[in-house]
Design an enzyme around this catalytic site. Structure first.
Site, PDB file in Angstrom:
ATOM      1  N   GLY A   1       0.833  -1.202   0.000  1.00 15.74           N
ATOM      2  CA  GLY A   1       0.000   0.000   0.000  1.00 15.74           C
ATOM      3  C   GLY A   1       0.862   1.242   0.000  1.00 15.74           C
ATOM      4  N   ASP A   2       0.226   2.393  -0.227  1.00 12.22           N
ATOM      5  CA  ASP A   2       0.956   3.652  -0.261  1.00 12.22           C
ATOM      6  C   ASP A   2       1.580   3.960   1.097  1.00 12.22           C
ATOM      7  OD1 ASP A   2       0.237   4.002  -2.897  1.00 12.22           O
ATOM      8  OD2 ASP A   2      -1.539   5.198  -2.424  1.00 12.22           O
ATOM      9  N   SER A   3       2.613   4.781   1.076  1.00 10.93           N
ATOM     10  CA  SER A   3       3.261   5.192   2.308  1.00 10.93           C
ATOM     11  C   SER A   3       2.272   5.931   3.205  1.00 10.93           C
ATOM     12  CB  SER A   3       4.458   6.100   1.985  1.00 10.93           C
ATOM     13  OG  SER A   3       5.113   6.504   3.161  1.00 10.93           O
ATOM     14  N   GLY A   4       2.236   5.567   4.480  1.00 12.44           N
ATOM     15  CA  GLY A   4       1.346   6.221   5.430  1.00 12.44           C
ATOM     16  C   GLY A   4      -0.029   5.606   5.535  1.00 12.44           C
ATOM     17  N   VAL A   5      -0.305   4.535   4.805  1.00 13.86           N
ATOM     18  CA  VAL A   5      -1.639   3.935   4.835  1.00 13.86           C
ATOM     19  C   VAL A   5      -1.856   3.105   6.099  1.00 13.86           C
ATOM     20  CG1 VAL A   5      -1.144   1.749   3.659  1.00 13.86           C
ATOM     21  CG2 VAL A   5      -3.365   2.878   3.309  1.00 13.86           C
ATOM     22  N   GLY A   6      -0.751   2.750   6.799  1.00 13.42           N
ATOM     23  CA  GLY A   6      -0.891   2.016   8.050  1.00 13.42           C
ATOM     24  C   GLY A   6      -0.382   0.595   8.019  1.00 13.42           C
TER      25      GLY A   6
ATOM     26  N   SER B   1       2.730  -0.656   8.729  1.00 13.95           N
ATOM     27  CA  SER B   1       3.541  -1.025   9.897  1.00 13.95           C
ATOM     28  C   SER B   1       2.694  -1.101  11.159  1.00 13.95           C
ATOM     29  CB  SER B   1       4.682  -0.014  10.079  1.00 13.95           C
ATOM     30  OG  SER B   1       5.558  -0.031   8.971  1.00 13.95           O
TER      31      SER B   1
ATOM     32  N   ASP C   1       8.869  -2.494   5.806  1.00 18.17           N
ATOM     33  CA  ASP C   1       9.257  -1.437   4.865  1.00 18.17           C
ATOM     34  C   ASP C   1       9.834  -1.985   3.563  1.00 18.17           C
ATOM     35  OD1 ASP C   1       9.545   1.383   4.200  1.00 18.17           O
ATOM     36  OD2 ASP C   1      11.702   0.991   4.290  1.00 18.17           O
TER      37      ASP C   1
ATOM     38  N   ARG D   1     -17.577  -7.127  -2.764  1.00 18.87           N
ATOM     39  CA  ARG D   1     -18.335  -7.426  -1.547  1.00 18.87           C
ATOM     40  C   ARG D   1     -18.667  -8.908  -1.414  1.00 18.87           C
ATOM     41  NH1 ARG D   1     -23.188  -3.242  -0.810  1.00 18.87           N
ATOM     42  NH2 ARG D   1     -23.187  -4.324   1.212  1.00 18.87           N
TER      43      ARG D   1
END
Length: 312
Positions: A155-160, A162, A179, A245
């Site tokens: 996912g993109d950096s900062g998406v959560g 870690s 990372d 879904r």
């Protein structure tokens, strides 16, 4: 990808005994993962001799050599001692014959041994060399062992990613890499992931910094490597985008020559990503064992439609 591996590394990794040539272990290099059993060479046939491979002698080779004269054994062994021959390895705790030791010493080639059967020894050597000599690639993400399945969280950096991995570790799962994940193809169906040496057992949490997972949570909270069974891609929730879904969409991501199953999970406040990833791993395992909840739902729906049609 490493171009070669020292024979010393092979000895340490596979717990081989050194019969002779200990001083040559650092100097001799292995450049291919294939192993050779020199059956035809012992008969004098050298047209296709793979001299660059580790030469493994099992019960068959040793027994055949015993029926040869000493002069014949020495002649054959000298022909087998090429400039790039890494080592001779004898299985089953069998003892190398004197001519092997003589020729190997002349060519400065180590002679090694193992208690393992020849087939198991060859498999062990090949597996280790494959892992060391395989082409490697770095991927941005977090690799976690969830219920025994290697789950690569992307996912993109900062998406959560870690923070989700930290929650999974607290719930009893194990961290492999944060990372940056080094991946390589072990065989036609398996991708292995591991942490770079500088990031091993470390996890970065914004606002806290770098934490050592093994020291904080114990050795049971980490693994050195695992096969990647599932990719979970975390994506910020987009109200204008439709998400699967029912679980009917089957997506994959290609890593080297292997297509790894992939699911995309939208992220927004109130969703517990760790629990959702646990469920994704369990659902993947259930599908692998032949149970698909989506098909169960579709069958139930078909039965309901059929029942309503019969009532009309």
């Amino acid at each position: 990808m490493a171009d070669s591996v020292s024979v010393k590394d092979v000895v340490q990794a596979t717990h081989l005994d050194v019969y002779a040539g200990a001083e040559y272990l650092d100097k001799r290099r292995v450049t291919v993962s294939d192993i050779s059993r020199p059956d035809l060479e012992l008969t004098g046939y050298f047209n296709y001799y793979p001299h660059e491979r580790i030469q493994v002698f099992g019960r068959t080779e040793i027994s055949f050599a015993k029926n040869m004269s000493s002069e014949e054994r020495l002649l054959i062994m000298r022909r087998m001692c090429a400039a790039d021959t890494p080592a001779f390895v004898v299985s089953r705790n069998l003892q190398p014959f004197p001519e092997m030791l003589t020729a190997a010493d002349e060519a400065k080639i180590p002679v090694l041994g193992s208690k393992l059967p020849t087939t198991r020894l060859s498999s062990l050597l090949t597996q280790y060399l494959d892992s060391q000599l395989a082409e490697r690639r770095s991927m941005h993400g977090v690799l976690v062992d969830v219920y025994g399945l290697g789950v690569l969280i992307t996912g993109d950096s900062g998406v959560g990613k870690s923070e989700t991995a930290l929650e999974l570790v607290k719930r009893g799962h194990r961290l492999i890499a944060d990372d940056r994940v080094d991946v390589y193809q072990q065989n036609e169906q398996t991708i292995i992931g591991e942490a770079p040496a500088t990031l091993k057992h470390l996890l970065e949490i914004r606002g806290i910094g770098i934490i050592d997972v093994m020291r904080l949570f114990g050795v049971g909270a980490v693994r050195d490597r695992t096969s990647i069974s599932l990719i979970v891609h975390l994506q910020n929730w987009d109200a204008h985008q439709s998400y699967d879904r029912l679980g009917t969409a089957e997506d994959t991501q290609q890593i080297f020559d292997v297509n790894v199953p992939k699911v995309t999970i939208p992220v927004k406040v109130g969703r517990n990503m760790a629990i959702i990833i646990e469920v994704a791993a369990m659902n993947f395992r259930a599908k692998s064992m032949g149970y698909d909840a989506t098909k169960t739902f579709e069958n139930n729906l078909d039965q309901l439609i059929q029942h309503n049609s019969d009532d009309e």
